[in-house]
Write an enzyme that holds these catalytic residues in place. Structure first.
Site, PDB file in Angstrom:
ATOM      1  N   HIS A 168     -66.989   3.535 -13.905  1.00  0.00           N
ATOM      2  CA  HIS A 168     -66.642   4.489 -14.959  1.00  0.00           C
ATOM      3  C   HIS A 168     -66.032   5.756 -14.370  1.00  0.00           C
ATOM      4  O   HIS A 168     -65.125   6.343 -14.952  1.00  0.00           O
ATOM      5  CB  HIS A 168     -67.901   4.821 -15.770  1.00  0.00           C
ATOM      6  N   TYR A 221     -63.167   4.175 -10.782  1.00  0.00           N
ATOM      7  CA  TYR A 221     -62.084   3.193 -10.974  1.00  0.00           C
ATOM      8  C   TYR A 221     -61.898   2.311  -9.736  1.00  0.00           C
ATOM      9  O   TYR A 221     -60.787   1.939  -9.379  1.00  0.00           O
ATOM     10  CB  TYR A 221     -60.754   3.901 -11.311  1.00  0.00           C
ATOM     11  N   SER A 256     -62.670   5.370 -23.712  1.00  0.00           N
ATOM     12  CA  SER A 256     -63.583   4.436 -24.381  1.00  0.00           C
ATOM     13  C   SER A 256     -64.994   5.003 -24.460  1.00  0.00           C
ATOM     14  O   SER A 256     -65.417   5.767 -23.599  1.00  0.00           O
ATOM     15  CB  SER A 256     -63.618   3.118 -23.605  1.00  0.00           C
ATOM     16  N   HIS A 257     -65.697   4.601 -25.504  1.00  0.00           N
ATOM     17  CA  HIS A 257     -67.144   4.836 -25.593  1.00  0.00           C
ATOM     18  C   HIS A 257     -67.770   3.548 -26.119  1.00  0.00           C
ATOM     19  O   HIS A 257     -68.488   3.544 -27.114  1.00  0.00           O
ATOM     20  CB  HIS A 257     -67.453   6.045 -26.480  1.00  0.00           C
ATOM     21  N   HIS A 292     -69.861   0.919 -24.619  1.00  0.00           N
ATOM     22  CA  HIS A 292     -71.255   0.518 -24.432  1.00  0.00           C
ATOM     23  C   HIS A 292     -72.211   1.361 -25.283  1.00  0.00           C
ATOM     24  O   HIS A 292     -73.064   0.803 -25.981  1.00  0.00           O
ATOM     25  CB  HIS A 292     -71.631   0.583 -22.941  1.00  0.00           C
ATOM     26  N   GLN A 307     -75.861   9.466 -25.570  1.00  0.00           N
ATOM     27  CA  GLN A 307     -75.915  10.904 -25.794  1.00  0.00           C
ATOM     28  C   GLN A 307     -75.954  11.227 -27.290  1.00  0.00           C
ATOM     29  O   GLN A 307     -75.598  10.412 -28.119  1.00  0.00           O
ATOM     30  CB  GLN A 307     -74.670  11.558 -25.175  1.00  0.00           C
ATOM     31  N   GLU A 358     -76.118  13.516 -19.536  1.00  0.00           N
ATOM     32  CA  GLU A 358     -74.816  13.545 -20.207  1.00  0.00           C
ATOM     33  C   GLU A 358     -74.934  14.251 -21.558  1.00  0.00           C
ATOM     34  O   GLU A 358     -74.264  13.886 -22.522  1.00  0.00           O
ATOM     35  CB  GLU A 358     -74.251  12.131 -20.336  1.00  0.00           C
ATOM     36  N   SER A 404     -62.325   0.574 -18.918  1.00  0.00           N
ATOM     37  CA  SER A 404     -63.687   0.171 -19.284  1.00  0.00           C
ATOM     38  C   SER A 404     -63.856  -1.296 -18.917  1.00  0.00           C
ATOM     39  O   SER A 404     -63.248  -2.171 -19.541  1.00  0.00           O
ATOM     40  CB  SER A 404     -63.908   0.379 -20.784  1.00  0.00           C
TER      41      SER A 404
END
EC number: 6.3.5.3
Length: 740
Positions: A50, A53, A95-96, A98, A241, A313, A535
């Site tokens: 994440h 990379y 991306s979010h 998961h 979060q 986070e 992601s």
């Protein structure tokens, strides 16, 4: 009381942090000793996919990232592109995935919050948002719950923050049953001389913590986003979060006010891996060390360990390097907005990342090896297999093309997304010219009489599965085409590459070939990638998602009074197809949704043809020759003209030409547009197309309340509208599932 920061480093603990044995060995060699528990957490966060990379970096370097309008390419919080008059647009997609599967409302909400912070960290005021969403099959027991939660989360955060959602995508496929995708895009406007970067400069300067307090939410979030899911998924809920859009709005205003005061040397939002990642990136980019004193970090929970503070986070937080003489002024600004302001450390000249807690040094690491010089892999990859050719003559025809059109336009993937976008504020700020439901979202540039920006987000995952190279090209081409269809000039793009486990050579092969296709298309279409996100590990129990390299792009309209929409057809207009006739049914929705087949190759994308046809269409729109325009994609010609009829509230009588009717109607050949124009203008357009070498066909005339195509389709616009608008609300009300 003294909080314990020590823990025995065992093989199990190392594995739980997502570090492979060879990576841990590398850590031992780097620092010459066993890491502390806090250091292990820091390495885990900075060396996971994440943040680092590590599996994709080699291939991302091959993408085109520069161009005459590019001010800032990848490597910063967001990309920056010149739009003239000293203005620039700042944008990125991220991306979010998961977190949104585990806790859909908060996962999606904080995805929006994170991408907005990336934009205003650069000094830009956010003006537009989009989101590209992929869910499992409609009749999967979790799908409705996930759709409801994600859409509420996106809307809840974006609406309260005050940014219009101008576009996006929603798709359903069983391959997303165990891993949904939530890709959030934001764009902001700034002045050229008002861009702020994350590279720290100067030794002995204060490192300042800004925004909300730190708590335990999201500890380990970046590590969780770098692993596959299995049966223990519910245990991961604490790693999601929690966002507060009102705090973020205050943070935006405070940051922009502070930036205007000249106090900021460098600024970085706290996203993945929180304080760790933001501090390391600022120091490593500026060739400086950073020393943090955690006792000064504002917290909202008691007895937090150094490990928890470094990896939290918690949302709505920033880290900044400040001009020392501006400290009092800066503090006053943040206090005015009700936000925390705390000096938590300083820059140093020794390239070390030091963390002090309760007077004890809990971390002392080489900062460069955490950031720029994290491990990089050249993972083994396998060339994806090719599908055998599938001539249209080998694809079955349907008996009733009117019924087929109604079924497709009322299907999960092609039906109206109104249920989704009506939950978003699409008009806030008062600059929206085109809201979701067309080819691209369009907003006016504040303070400029005629200038506007167009935004689109696109990918066709089933094409990418069949042929990652052509699928990557097509994602770029369709984004470019959607922007072009408004009359805008596509300027630059951002990529959000969603794939399965890169340790599997066949998945790595998908990633490599998709990036290759994206790069080829971006070069051919002068559409550089200026920011992005990868992601990976989007798998559950070994089942990967469809390869989904989402491309979002921005285009410029010099004069929004010369802009096309898909719903502008007038009675008596002539409809013209620009581009070739439909021939390609491989991987089409016709084949998938009517025959439950996924065979044949993805459509070939001729990039020279894309450019020629697109530039021709854009000039026709800008010359005021066009009353409506729509690009052709999923479902081909029949779906495109049906959507235009629905949006215009008008019928049309058309002739699709000679040939196989299913291919002419539903073929998904690329580089095609339908335009409507007055009969006189249509003649001029046809003449110009001939001169420019652009294939075209005069389709017919707008009028009446039925859509008639050749002798095959005859259906009322009212029935089309009912099918198109009906599926999504019926699905969310629990009245149907699947493709009913």
């Amino acid at each position: 009381m003294t909080i314990s920061n020590t823990r025995d480093i065992t093989p199990e603990l190392i594995e739980a942090h997502g570090l492979k044995p060879d990576e841990y060995q590398r850590i031992l060699e780097l620092i010459g000793r066993e890491p502390t528990f806090t250091e292990l957490g820091i390495f885990s966060a900075m060396w996971n996919e994440h943040c680092s990379y590590k599996s994709s970096k080699k291939w991302l370097r091959t993408l085109p990232t520069s161009g005459p309008r590019v001010i800032q390419g990848p490597g910063e919080n967001a990309g920056v592109v010149d739009i003239g008059d000293g203005d620039c647009v700042v944008f990125k997609m991220e991306s979010h995935n998961h977190p949104s599967y585990i806790e859909p409302y908060q996962g999606a909400a904080t995805g929006v919050g994170g991408i907005l912070r990336d934009v205003f960290t650069m000094g830009a005021r956010p003006v537009a948002a989009m989101n590209a969403l992929r869910f499992g099959e409609p009749d999967h027991p979790k799908t409705r719950h996930l759709v409801s939660g994600v859409v509420s989360g996106v809307g809840g955060y974006g609406n309260a923050f005050g940014v219009p959602t101008v576009g996006g995508e929603v798709n359903f496929d069983k391959r997303y049953n165990g891993n949904i995708l939530v890709n959030a895009f934001a764009a902001g406007l700034a002045r050229h001389d008002g861009i702020f970067l994350s590279e720290a400069e100067g030794v002995g300067l204060p490192v300042v913590y800004l925004g909300a307090k730190t708590s335990r939410d999201g500890v380990g979030g970046a590590t969780m986003a770098s692993a596959e899911f299995d049966e223990s998924i519910e245990e991961k809920r604490p790693t999601v979060q929690v966002g507060d859009p009102f705090t973020e709005k205050c943070l935006l205003e405070a940051c922009l006010e502070l930036m205007a005061s000249g106090a900021v040397i460098a600024i970085q939002d706290m996203g993945a891996a929180g304080l760790t990642c933001s501090a390391v990136e600022m120091g490593a980019k500026g060739d400086l060390g950073i020393e943090l004193i955690l006792d000064h970090v504002p917290v909202r929970e008691e007895n937090m360990t150094a490990y928890e503070m470094m990896l939290s986070e918690s949302q709505e937080r920033m880290l900044m390097v400040l001009k020392p003489e501006k400290e009092a002024e800066a503090q006053a600004i943040f206090r005015k907005w009700g936000l925390d302001f705390a000096i938590v450390g300083k820059t140093t000249d020794d390239l070390r990342f030091r963390v002090i807690h309760q007077g004890e040094e809990v971390a002392n690491l080489p900062i460069k090896d955490l950031g720029d010089e994290a491990p990089e892999y050249d993972r083994p990859w396998m060339e994806p297999g090719k599908h055998a050719p599938l001539p249209a003559s080998n694809v079955p025809q349907v008996e009733d093309y009117s019924a087929a059109l109604l079924k497709l336009i009322g299907s999960p993937d092609l039906s109206s997304r109104r249920w989704v976008y009506e939950q978003y504020d699409t008009l806030i700020q008062g600059n929206s010219l085109q809201v979701p439901g067309g080819d691209a979202g369009v907003i006016r540039v504040e303070g400029h009489e005629t200038k506007a920006l167009a935004f689109s987000s696109d990918v066709t995952p089933r094409y990418c599965e069949a042929d990652p190279f052509e699928g990557g090209k097509q994602a770029v081409a369709e984004c470019w085409r959607n922007i072009t269809a408004t009359g805008a000039e596509p300027l630059a793009s951002t990529d959000n590459l969603n794939f399965g486990n890169p340790e599997k050579p066949e998945i790595m092969g998908q990633l490599v070939k998709a990036i290759e296709g994206i790069g080829e298309a971006c070069r051919a279409l002068d559409f550089p990638i200026v920011s992005g996100n990868v992601s990976l590990y989007n798998e559950t129990n070994g089942q990967a998602i469809l390869p989904t390299p989402t491309i979002a792009g921005v285009g410029l309209l010099p004069d929004w009074s010369q802009m096309a929409k898909i719903g502008g057809m007038q009675d008596g207009d002539t409809l013209v197809l620009l581009g070739g006739d439909g021939t390609h049914l491989g991987q089409s929705v016709y084949l998938r949704d009517l025959f439950d087949r996924a065979d044949g190759p993805a459509p070939f994308v001729d990039l020279a043809l894309e450019k020629r046809n697109g530039e021709f269409v854009r000039s026709a729109i800008r010359n005021g020759q066009v009353t409506a325009c729509h690009d052709l994609s999923d479902g081909g010609l029949a779906i495109a003209v049906a959507e235009m009829a629905i949006k215009s509230g008008k019928g049309a009588t058309l002739d699709a030409g000679d040939g196989l009717p299913h291919a002419l109607l539903f073929g998904e050949d690329q580089a095609r547009y339908v335009i409507s124009a007055t009969p006189e203008m249509a003649k001029l357009i046809a003449l110009n197309a001939e001169g420019a070498g652009v294939p075209f066909r005069i389709l017919g005339t707008v009028g009446g309340d039925r859509l008639k195509i050749s002798k095959n389709v005859d259906v009322s616009v009212a029935d089309l509208t009912q099918a198109y608008e009906g599926w999504f609300p019926n699905f969310m009300n629990g009245e149907l599932t699947g493709n009913n």
